[in-house]
Scaffold this motif. Structure first.
Motif, mmCIF file in Angstrom:
data_model
loop_
_atom_site.group_PDB
_atom_site.id
_atom_site.type_symbol
_atom_site.label_atom_id
_atom_site.label_comp_id
_atom_site.label_asym_id
_atom_site.label_seq_id
_atom_site.Cartn_x
_atom_site.Cartn_y
_atom_site.Cartn_z
ATOM 1 N N ARG A 5 34.583 50.943 36.285
ATOM 2 C CA ARG A 5 35.276 50.084 37.246
ATOM 3 C C ARG A 5 34.503 50.012 38.564
ATOM 4 O O ARG A 5 34.443 48.952 39.209
ATOM 5 N N ALA A 6 33.917 51.142 38.978
ATOM 6 C CA ALA A 6 33.137 51.135 40.216
ATOM 7 C C ALA A 6 31.905 50.234 40.072
ATOM 8 O O ALA A 6 31.549 49.508 41.002
ATOM 9 N N GLU A 10 31.697 47.605 38.209
ATOM 10 C CA GLU A 10 32.134 46.211 38.229
ATOM 11 C C GLU A 10 32.456 45.759 39.653
ATOM 12 O O GLU A 10 32.197 44.599 40.015
ATOM 13 N N ARG A 11 32.998 46.637 40.458
ATOM 14 C CA ARG A 11 33.290 46.262 41.840
ATOM 15 C C ARG A 11 32.007 46.127 42.660
ATOM 16 O O ARG A 11 31.911 45.251 43.531
ATOM 17 N N ALA A 12 31.037 47.004 42.393
ATOM 18 C CA ALA A 12 29.787 46.945 43.154
ATOM 19 C C ALA A 12 28.898 45.790 42.705
ATOM 20 O O ALA A 12 28.205 45.179 43.531
ATOM 21 N N PRO A 27 29.762 42.705 40.568
ATOM 22 C CA PRO A 27 30.708 41.914 39.768
ATOM 23 C C PRO A 27 30.031 40.769 39.035
ATOM 24 O O PRO A 27 28.978 40.276 39.424
ATOM 25 N N LYS A 57 23.812 46.584 36.272
ATOM 26 C CA LYS A 57 24.829 47.554 35.846
ATOM 27 C C LYS A 57 24.289 48.474 34.747
ATOM 28 O O LYS A 57 24.538 49.686 34.767
ATOM 29 N N VAL A 87 37.174 44.597 31.701
ATOM 30 C CA VAL A 87 37.058 45.906 32.345
ATOM 31 C C VAL A 87 38.104 46.893 31.823
ATOM 32 O O VAL A 87 37.816 48.065 31.625
ATOM 33 N N TYR A 88 39.317 46.417 31.588
ATOM 34 C CA TYR A 88 40.377 47.348 31.199
ATOM 35 C C TYR A 88 40.185 47.926 29.799
ATOM 36 O O TYR A 88 40.884 48.873 29.400
ATOM 37 N N CYS A 108 34.494 37.092 35.618
ATOM 38 C CA CYS A 108 34.742 38.526 35.416
ATOM 39 C C CYS A 108 35.473 39.149 36.605
ATOM 40 O O CYS A 108 36.161 40.134 36.466
ATOM 41 N N ASN A 109 35.300 38.573 37.819
ATOM 42 C CA ASN A 109 35.990 39.132 38.969
ATOM 43 C C ASN A 109 37.510 39.083 38.794
ATOM 44 O O ASN A 109 38.224 39.894 39.351
ATOM 45 N N VAL A 169 39.485 42.169 36.297
ATOM 46 C CA VAL A 169 39.566 43.597 36.605
ATOM 47 C C VAL A 169 41.032 43.951 36.717
ATOM 48 O O VAL A 169 41.677 43.703 37.719
#
Length: 256
Positions: A75-76, A78-80, A82, A92, A153-154, A251-252, A255
């Motif tokens: 998850r981190a 994907e946030r950093a 995206p 990634k 992501v989930y 993708c954003n 999440v």
């Protein structure tokens, strides 16, 4: 009905379901390699029974650290970084292999040594870390590439656990008997399946002459490249709605 319940559970409790799936699959990998090794011994199942205490230790390490680390780490990332643009996906994968993979390998060997009450808990790390890490580079970049492109992501920790089943069989073998290289596992399996009697050796030799020998490297790469595809198909069957949403949206927004 079961698939619908599983989808609902993962969406309502993503952390719990992902971590439990990851730990269960990792422990299953250790159980599988123990049963496989016992079956391959001369005599077809002779020798000591499987060490289920070892499997419980593997499950505890995976539950206490690896499942949680994978969930937070993915998850981190994907946030950093995206999105599913090629540059973001490759970044990634690179971060995962340069930062996440070494931490996971070190934590496994150290955690197992602590639970086994070894005097030197860093002994396995010193002996096997580098070989294990290099072996992982032949497998995990392909897994994470498909993970970051195809999977929402989930579900990424669960997908990592599915692909991690094969990795768990290898790293658990390496922790118990190997040196962290894929070659050591292949050599061990080939040695275990050698026939015990001279007649069987002759039969084996005649069979080998009539049957083309498939290089073990070809078998390895077939497994490495094929397993992520199989796991993607399993996820697509279990979570068709979530995966279609992920494919059709940015993708954003996926999440969860």
């Amino acid at each position: 009905m079961a698939a619908a319940a599983l989808r609902g559970g993962v969406r309502r409790f993503p952390w719990l379901c992902n971590v439990l799936l990851y730990a269960g699959l990792f422990a299953a990998g250790d159980a599988a390699q123990q049963l496989w090794r016992r079956r391959r011994r001369p005599g077809g199942g002779g020798g000591p029974p499987p060490d289920w205490a070892q499997t419980r230790r593997v499950a505890l390490v995976a539950l206490a650290f690896h499942g949680n680390f994978s969930y937070v780490w993915l998850r981190a990332l994907e946030r950093a970084l995206p999105g599913r643009r090629p540059a973001a996906v490759l970044a990634k994968v690179l971060c995962d292999q340069l930062l996440g993979a070494p931490v996971a390998v070190l934590a496994f060997y150290t955690g197992m040594s602590i639970l086994q009450k070894k005097e030197d808990i860093f002994s396995d790390c010193r002996k096997k870390f580098w070989n294990t890490y290099k072996t992982g580079l032949m497998y995990w970049p392909f897994v994470q590439l498909s993970n970051f492109i195809l999977v929402p992501v989930y579900l990424r920790t669960a997908y990592t656990g599915l692909c991690g089943f094969l990795w768990a069989t290898f790293i658990c073998f390496s922790q118990q008997s190997g040196d962290g290289t894929a070659k050591s596992a292949f050599v061990w399996f080939q040695r275990e399946e050698e026939p015990a009697g001279r007649d069987r050796e002759r039969d084996h030799a005649s069979t080998a002459q009539s049957t083309p020998d498939v290089p073990m490297g070809v078998v390895l790469w077939a497994l490495l490249l094929g397993l992520p595809s199989v796991n993607w198909a399993v996820l697509k069957l279990a979570f068709p709605v979530g995966l279609e949403i992920h494919r059709g949206t940015n993708c954003n927004l996926s999440v969860y």
